[in-house]
Design a protein around this motif. Structure first.
Motif, short mmCIF file in Angstrom:
data_model
loop_
_atom_site.label_atom_id
_atom_site.label_comp_id
_atom_site.label_asym_id
_atom_site.label_seq_id
_atom_site.Cartn_x
_atom_site.Cartn_y
_atom_site.Cartn_z
N GLY A 140 -19.10 24.92 -11.13
CA GLY A 140 -19.68 24.05 -10.48
C GLY A 140 -18.96 23.40 -9.35
N VAL A 141 -18.88 21.91 -9.47
CA VAL A 141 -18.08 21.13 -8.76
C VAL A 141 -16.72 21.03 -9.21
CG1 VAL A 141 -19.92 19.99 -7.85
CG2 VAL A 141 -18.87 19.16 -9.87
N VAL A 142 -16.39 21.74 -10.21
CA VAL A 142 -15.07 21.45 -10.95
C VAL A 142 -14.08 22.86 -10.81
CG1 VAL A 142 -13.95 21.20 -13.07
CG2 VAL A 142 -15.75 19.66 -12.39
N ARG A 143 -12.80 22.72 -10.46
CA ARG A 143 -11.77 23.68 -10.59
C ARG A 143 -11.17 23.37 -11.92
NH1 ARG A 143 -7.66 23.87 -6.13
NH2 ARG A 143 -7.19 25.84 -7.17
N ALA A 144 -10.87 24.38 -12.74
CA ALA A 144 -10.59 24.21 -14.01
C ALA A 144 -9.53 25.08 -14.48
CB ALA A 144 -11.91 24.51 -15.12
N ALA A 145 -8.56 24.56 -15.62
CA ALA A 145 -7.52 25.65 -16.10
C ALA A 145 -7.36 25.09 -17.38
CB ALA A 145 -6.53 25.28 -15.01
N ARG A 245 -20.73 14.97 -12.99
CA ARG A 245 -21.84 15.33 -12.04
C ARG A 245 -21.48 15.69 -10.84
NH1 ARG A 245 -24.94 9.81 -13.61
NH2 ARG A 245 -24.54 9.32 -11.38
N ALA A 246 -22.43 16.39 -10.26
CA ALA A 246 -22.18 16.64 -8.88
C ALA A 246 -21.98 15.63 -7.72
CB ALA A 246 -23.65 17.59 -8.27
N ASP A 247 -22.49 14.42 -8.00
CA ASP A 247 -22.05 13.39 -7.25
C ASP A 247 -20.87 12.73 -7.47
OD1 ASP A 247 -22.59 12.21 -9.63
OD2 ASP A 247 -24.22 10.84 -8.90
N GLY A 248 -20.00 13.30 -8.34
CA GLY A 248 -18.51 12.51 -8.68
C GLY A 248 -18.53 11.75 -9.77
N ILE A 249 -19.86 11.38 -10.44
CA ILE A 249 -19.51 10.47 -11.60
C ILE A 249 -19.16 11.31 -12.89
CG2 ILE A 249 -21.14 8.97 -13.11
CD1 ILE A 249 -20.70 7.74 -10.54
N VAL A 250 -18.22 10.55 -13.41
CA VAL A 250 -17.60 11.46 -14.58
C VAL A 250 -17.97 10.55 -15.97
CG1 VAL A 250 -15.34 10.45 -14.24
CG2 VAL A 250 -15.73 12.25 -15.73
N LEU A 294 -17.34 6.00 -21.09
CA LEU A 294 -16.65 5.46 -20.00
C LEU A 294 -17.23 6.19 -18.79
CD1 LEU A 294 -14.32 3.69 -18.76
CD2 LEU A 294 -12.82 5.59 -19.38
N SER A 295 -17.41 5.48 -17.77
CA SER A 295 -18.07 5.89 -16.58
C SER A 295 -17.31 5.69 -15.63
CB SER A 295 -19.44 5.56 -16.53
OG SER A 295 -20.12 6.25 -15.16
N LEU A 296 -16.87 6.42 -14.48
CA LEU A 296 -16.23 6.07 -13.18
C LEU A 296 -16.48 7.11 -11.98
CD1 LEU A 296 -12.60 7.03 -13.12
CD2 LEU A 296 -13.76 7.46 -15.24
N ARG A 297 -16.14 6.70 -10.97
CA ARG A 297 -16.81 7.79 -9.95
C ARG A 297 -15.06 8.22 -9.45
NH1 ARG A 297 -20.35 8.89 -6.42
NH2 ARG A 297 -21.87 7.17 -6.97
N LEU A 298 -15.38 9.85 -9.44
CA LEU A 298 -14.24 10.51 -8.66
C LEU A 298 -14.24 10.76 -7.35
CD1 LEU A 298 -14.00 13.36 -11.49
CD2 LEU A 298 -12.87 11.12 -11.39
N GLU A 299 -13.14 10.97 -6.87
CA GLU A 299 -13.04 11.28 -5.45
C GLU A 299 -12.51 12.57 -5.35
OE1 GLU A 299 -10.06 8.71 -3.74
OE2 GLU A 299 -11.01 6.83 -4.00
N LEU A 364 -7.29 20.88 -17.51
CA LEU A 364 -7.12 20.28 -16.35
C LEU A 364 -8.54 20.46 -15.51
CD1 LEU A 364 -5.28 18.29 -14.66
CD2 LEU A 364 -4.51 20.40 -13.40
N LEU A 365 -9.02 19.47 -15.22
CA LEU A 365 -10.35 19.61 -14.53
C LEU A 365 -10.05 18.70 -13.16
CD1 LEU A 365 -12.84 18.56 -17.09
CD2 LEU A 365 -12.26 20.84 -16.78
N GLN A 366 -10.59 19.48 -11.92
CA GLN A 366 -10.25 18.78 -10.61
C GLN A 366 -11.70 18.87 -9.90
OE1 GLN A 366 -7.19 20.81 -8.03
NE2 GLN A 366 -8.23 19.85 -6.12
N TYR A 367 -11.94 17.62 -9.70
CA TYR A 367 -13.27 17.51 -8.84
C TYR A 367 -13.07 17.83 -7.41
CZ TYR A 367 -17.33 15.11 -6.74
OH TYR A 367 -18.43 14.99 -6.10
N ALA A 368 -13.84 19.21 -7.04
CA ALA A 368 -13.83 19.80 -5.89
C ALA A 368 -15.07 20.18 -5.50
CB ALA A 368 -12.80 21.04 -5.90
N PRO A 369 -15.81 19.42 -4.77
CA PRO A 369 -17.23 19.82 -4.60
C PRO A 369 -17.24 20.54 -3.45
CG PRO A 369 -16.77 17.42 -3.74
CD PRO A 369 -15.59 17.80 -4.66
N ALA A 370 -18.10 21.33 -3.26
CA ALA A 370 -18.23 22.32 -1.87
C ALA A 370 -18.37 21.51 -0.68
CB ALA A 370 -19.45 23.29 -2.05
N PRO A 371 -17.70 21.70 0.63
CA PRO A 371 -17.89 21.00 1.71
C PRO A 371 -19.45 21.06 2.02
CG PRO A 371 -16.65 23.03 2.27
CD PRO A 371 -16.78 22.99 0.69
N ALA A 372 -19.86 19.93 2.75
CA ALA A 372 -21.35 19.95 3.10
C ALA A 372 -21.37 20.67 4.32
CB ALA A 372 -21.40 18.25 3.62
N PRO A 373 -22.47 21.33 4.28
CA PRO A 373 -22.63 22.35 5.48
C PRO A 373 -22.82 21.68 7.02
CG PRO A 373 -24.78 22.04 4.33
CD PRO A 373 -23.60 21.38 3.52
#
Length: 393
Positions: A140-145, A245-250, A294-299, A364-373
């Motif tokens: 999804g919106v996450v790069r994982a390892a 979530r897709a909007d960056g809320i974790v 615990l909820s916060l927004r990721l960049e 390790l989870l990295q928030y990496a949403p796909a760039p907007a078209p």
């Protein structure tokens, strides 16, 4: 091929060690020349040949062949020195025969043990693929390892657990640590993972996922209690649940587990501690498990590092724990998640100086949403022929 070329080929293929028994016999031969001049014999030392052959080779016939060569040399020594009828010659012959037979038997037993160990490793690999499945580089919106090292010798699975899944509620991940080691810990980890893979898709609230896991763990512990003397109150599982979530809320739920780390470029490292601590699963009754969320927004580019206590409790020779919080800040940027975890694990090994004494897992989870078209991309998708002038008639 020349003799030197044959020797070099043996060295390159790692089979030069097979020359050790022959070298041992040659050394005994040289000593015998010295002993003959001083009226004593080194004939009993010929047993070194078949003894070394049993160590360096997995072929049953090799100790027997070297033993035969040693017998020939022993008879040659006795004939040269005129000791064929003496007790020392008879004792030497008997010793060479016994060592050769014992060496062949030891090779046979070692081969059988190696086959059993290979079968056990194969079963371990199959169990690992079922319990601790490989995680794709992007979910999804996450790069994982993930990086996992079991403490048990020759084992690939243990009491630590992890999983990352894509659900209709976003990407969800779990990392946990089962108290204890061995088969019982693996069985408990299997119960937790099976429950998570179901609950993550069914429950929208992350704290209710934790309640689902607590209920499944309770049933598993009751089964363990009925099978042996170990009681329910003696087993527990620490774990952390993460939902992105897709909007960056974790969202993060923590049940007695080490707090995840937030790694953000240009910002100090941050421990994502819960509003209040709750005990590990298995301590409270399942209906009493109500952890805070615990909820916060990721960049974009933010990374969450989850780990088990096998990482932060790794001690060096002076008893100092591994300083993960000091080593992790430079992991916020640069390398891929997999490369970061490999580097941290290597650093932990250097800190300890040997293999870790406890199971150790890192996720390790990295928030990496796909760039907007872009508008041009949208036009190409809606009117592909108009977007490409070469496609016009």
């Amino acid at each position: 091929m020349t003799d030197r070329g044959a020797l070099l080929r043996l060295v390159r293929t790692g089979r030069a060690i097979l020359l050790l028994p022959f070298l041992g016999i040659m050394i005994v031969f040289a000593l015998e020349q010295f002993g003959h001049a001083h009226r004593f014999t080194f004939e009993p030392a010929l047993t070194v040949g078949p003894a070394l052959a049993a160590v360096v080779s997995n072929s049953v016939w090799f100790p027997l062949a070297i033993g035969a060569a040693a017998l020939g040399e022993a008879f040659g020594f006795a004939a040269w020195e005129g000791t064929l009828a003496k007790a020392v010659h008879g004792a030497s012959i008997l010793a060479i025969v016994l060592i050769s037979l014992i060496g062949a038997a030891s090779v046979l037993l070692r081969n059988r043990q190696e086959r059993e160990l290979a079968d056990a490793r194969l079963v371990s690999e199959v169990a690992q693929r079922i319990l601790l499945r490989s995680i794709p580089e992007r979910i999804g919106v996450v790069r994982a390892a993930v990086h996992y090292a079991a403490a048990a010798a020759h084992a690939r699975i243990g009491g630590d657990l992890y999983e990352v899944v894509q659900t209709r509620f976003g990407v969800r991940a779990v990392i946990g640590d089962v108290r204890g080691k061995g088969l019982a810990a693996v069985e408990t980890a299997a119960a937790i993972l099976g429950a998570f893979r179901e609950a993550a898709h069914q429950e929208q609230a992350l704290d209710r996922v934790a309640g689902w896991l607590a209920d499944s763990l309770g049933r598993a512990l009751r089964e363990h209690e009925s099978e042996g003397p170990q009681g329910m109150d003696e087993e527990f599982v620490t774990l952390a649940l993460v939902g992105v979530r897709a909007d960056g809320i974790v969202e993060i739920v923590n049940c007695g587990h080490p707090s995840p780390l937030l790694l953000r470029e240009g910002a100090p490292i941050r421990f994502l501690d819960p509003a209040y601590t709750v005990p590990p699963l298995g301590v409270l009754e399942p209906e009493e498990v109500r952890p805070p969320v615990l909820s916060l927004r990721l960049e974009s580019g933010d990374r969450l590092l989850l780990y088990t206590d096998g990482v932060i409790e790794a001690r060096n020779a002076w008893g100092a724990f591994y300083p993960l919080a000091e080593r992790a800040p430079d992991c916020a940027v640069g390398e891929s998640p997999a490369e970061v975890l490999d580097r941290i694990h290597a650093d932990v090994r250097r800190h300890v100086g040997h293999n870790l004494g406890d199971d150790a897992a890192m996720l390790l989870l990295q928030y990496a949403p796909a760039p907007a078209p872009t508008p041009a991309t949208l036009t190409a998708l809606v009117h592909p022929r108009d977007a490409d002038p070469l496609s016009r008639d």
